[in-house]
Motif scaffolding. Structure first.
Motif, short mmCIF file in Angstrom:
data_model
loop_
_atom_site.label_atom_id
_atom_site.label_comp_id
_atom_site.label_asym_id
_atom_site.label_seq_id
_atom_site.Cartn_x
_atom_site.Cartn_y
_atom_site.Cartn_z
N ARG A 104 0.66 -1.15 -0.24
CA ARG A 104 0.07 -0.16 -0.07
C ARG A 104 1.12 1.40 0.08
NH1 ARG A 104 -5.11 -1.48 4.70
NH2 ARG A 104 -5.23 -3.56 3.66
N THR A 105 1.39 1.33 1.08
CA THR A 105 2.78 1.76 0.77
C THR A 105 3.16 2.91 -0.48
OG1 THR A 105 2.81 2.21 2.88
CG2 THR A 105 4.68 3.31 2.16
N ALA A 106 3.40 1.42 -1.23
CA ALA A 106 4.87 1.39 -2.80
C ALA A 106 4.07 2.50 -3.14
CB ALA A 106 5.11 -0.17 -2.32
N PHE A 107 2.51 1.75 -3.41
CA PHE A 107 1.94 1.70 -4.27
C PHE A 107 1.32 3.15 -4.22
CE2 PHE A 107 0.35 -2.44 -4.72
CZ PHE A 107 1.38 -3.55 -5.98
N TYR A 108 1.81 4.06 -3.51
CA TYR A 108 1.03 5.65 -3.11
C TYR A 108 1.97 6.06 -2.81
CZ TYR A 108 -1.48 8.87 -0.69
OH TYR A 108 -2.13 10.67 0.06
N ILE A 109 2.99 5.98 -2.70
CA ILE A 109 4.84 7.00 -2.41
C ILE A 109 4.18 8.00 -3.74
CG2 ILE A 109 6.80 7.21 -2.96
CD1 ILE A 109 7.58 4.73 -0.82
N PRO A 110 3.79 7.54 -5.25
CA PRO A 110 3.33 7.79 -6.21
C PRO A 110 3.45 9.12 -5.98
CG PRO A 110 4.15 6.01 -7.35
CD PRO A 110 4.01 5.96 -5.79
N VAL A 111 2.14 9.38 -5.39
CA VAL A 111 1.18 10.14 -5.20
C VAL A 111 1.68 11.81 -4.28
CG1 VAL A 111 -0.70 10.70 -3.82
CG2 VAL A 111 -0.70 8.52 -4.90
N VAL A 112 2.36 11.32 -3.56
CA VAL A 112 3.59 12.85 -3.01
C VAL A 112 4.59 13.02 -3.12
CG1 VAL A 112 2.42 11.15 -0.77
CG2 VAL A 112 4.03 10.45 -1.26
N ILE A 113 5.15 12.87 -4.79
CA ILE A 113 6.23 13.27 -5.47
C ILE A 113 5.24 14.32 -5.49
CG2 ILE A 113 7.53 12.61 -7.08
CD1 ILE A 113 7.74 9.94 -6.03
N ALA A 114 6.44 15.39 -5.83
CA ALA A 114 5.93 16.78 -6.60
C ALA A 114 5.71 15.94 -8.20
CB ALA A 114 6.92 18.22 -6.48
N PRO A 115 4.78 16.82 -9.30
CA PRO A 115 4.59 16.52 -9.92
C PRO A 115 5.72 17.06 -11.14
CG PRO A 115 2.37 17.16 -9.74
CD PRO A 115 3.75 17.28 -8.54
N LEU A 116 6.73 18.19 -11.31
CA LEU A 116 8.00 18.50 -11.27
C LEU A 116 8.49 17.53 -10.99
CD1 LEU A 116 8.01 22.07 -10.67
CD2 LEU A 116 7.85 21.00 -12.65
N ILE A 117 8.94 16.72 -10.25
CA ILE A 117 9.95 15.29 -10.28
C ILE A 117 9.91 14.45 -10.69
CG2 ILE A 117 11.55 14.43 -7.92
CD1 ILE A 117 11.65 17.64 -7.82
N VAL A 118 8.32 13.94 -10.55
CA VAL A 118 8.28 12.75 -11.79
C VAL A 118 8.46 12.83 -12.95
CG1 VAL A 118 6.45 11.43 -12.31
CG2 VAL A 118 6.49 11.90 -9.88
N GLY A 119 8.11 14.29 -13.62
CA GLY A 119 8.54 14.56 -15.09
C GLY A 119 9.73 14.75 -15.37
N TYR A 120 10.77 15.12 -14.49
CA TYR A 120 12.17 15.24 -14.70
C TYR A 120 12.67 13.59 -13.82
CZ TYR A 120 12.86 20.13 -14.33
OH TYR A 120 13.11 21.74 -14.09
N ILE A 121 12.23 12.80 -13.54
CA ILE A 121 12.47 11.22 -13.35
C ILE A 121 12.19 10.47 -14.39
CG2 ILE A 121 11.76 9.24 -12.42
CD1 ILE A 121 11.01 10.14 -9.96
N PHE A 122 10.67 10.34 -15.32
CA PHE A 122 10.49 10.36 -15.80
C PHE A 122 11.04 10.79 -17.58
CE2 PHE A 122 7.35 8.00 -13.52
CZ PHE A 122 7.22 6.84 -14.62
#
Length: 292
Positions: A104-122
């Motif tokens: 549950r924690t692993a699947f929810y972690i992406p939600v709390v990551i800022a969209p900007l950070i997610v963008g840079y990761i991807f």
């Protein structure tokens, strides 16, 4: 008869909140609506009322239609698949399983990551040469699938959609899990006694009782998807060309160029679009809840 102090006591809490609401929401909304009818820009010291000229320019330029199409396509696919994956994860994690809390924690972690950070990761993941995705495809012998995910107009919007599905499915999962916890176990046991299989229990018992959770998830996902900005800005900045241009990147692009009145008009159109779509689906989904 109530004393004056009793009457004034609630005002101590209401007035500051109301003042903050007027200052931070009502005033910007009203002033923004006014400025959408002006030539407000960085290139003029005065502000002139020009009527519907900004709206006329918007609706006669092809970039608006492109941004509407991309925004709606993005919202449709993200809403559908976020709810599918969120519900699937919730059904899986609702069963007793080892390491359930960890998953549950692993699947929810992406939600709390800022969209900007997610963008840079991807951005790194989708890199055509050094990205993990293409390296994996090449190592698996699937070289024909290794493409330029963000700079090819055929795949750019698809890549952004997949990124958002990965980031938001955990949020939908949590809401569906809360709904599943509220379903009486004796109803499911009774359905099993009556010979209902897994699909029959889901269709006739679980999904109807998840109607409130589905309404919340669907509306929140639709509204959030129509307001997409940071992920698109970081991954493609609306490119290549205008192939991934969405409403908020159109607004941002014009604000950064100093076309403030024009950008404000585009923002007001987006507000109307979101409001109409949200109210439309809210009425349908509320009616569905009542019928069930």
């Amino acid at each position: 008869m109530k004393s004056k102090s009793t009457f004034r006591y609630p005002l101590v809490f209401i007035i500051p909140s109301l003042a903050l609401y007027v200052l931070m929401f009502m005033f910007p909304t009203v002033s923004g609506f006014y400025y959408s009818f002006t030539d407000w820009s960085a290139y003029s010291e005065s502000v002139r009322f020009i009527g519907l000229e900004n709206y006329y320019r918007l609706f006669t330029e092809s970039v608006l239609l492109t941004s509407i199409r991309n925004t709606l396509l993005y919202a449709v696919f993200v809403t559908i698949f976020v709810n599918i994956f969120g519900l699937g994860l919730a059904l899986m994690l609702n069963e007793r399983m080892r390491l359930g809390h960890f998953y549950r924690t692993a699947f929810y972690i992406p939600v709390v990551i800022a969209p900007l950070i997610v963008g840079y990761i991807f951005t790194s993941i989708y890199h055509p040469e050094n990205g993990i995705l293409n390296q994996f495809l090449k190592a698996s012998g699937l070289n024909f699938l290794a493409v330029d995910w963000l700079n090819d107009s055929r795949y750019a919007l698809f890549s952004i959609i997949c990124t958002e599905i990965w980031r938001s499915s955990g949020f939908a999962m949590v809401i569906y899990l809360a709904g599943l916890k509220g379903i009486p176990k004796d109803m499911l046991e009774q359905a099993s006694v009556d010979g209902a299989g897994a699909w029959s229990k889901f269709r006739n018992v679980i999904f109807p009782l998840l109607a409130p959770a589905f309404t919340v998830n669907f509306l929140l996902t639709v509204i959030h998807s129509l307001k997409v900005f940071e992920t698109v800005l970081v991954l493609t900045n609306g490119g290549p060309g205008y192939d991934t241009e969405v409403f908020n990147t159109l607004i941002f692009r014009n604000f950064s160029r100093g076309n403030w009145g024009y950008a404000t008009a585009a923002g007001f159109i987006l507000t109307i679009l979101i409001s109409v779509i949200a109210i439309f689906f809210l009425r349908i989904l509320r009616k569905r809840e009542v019928d069930m």
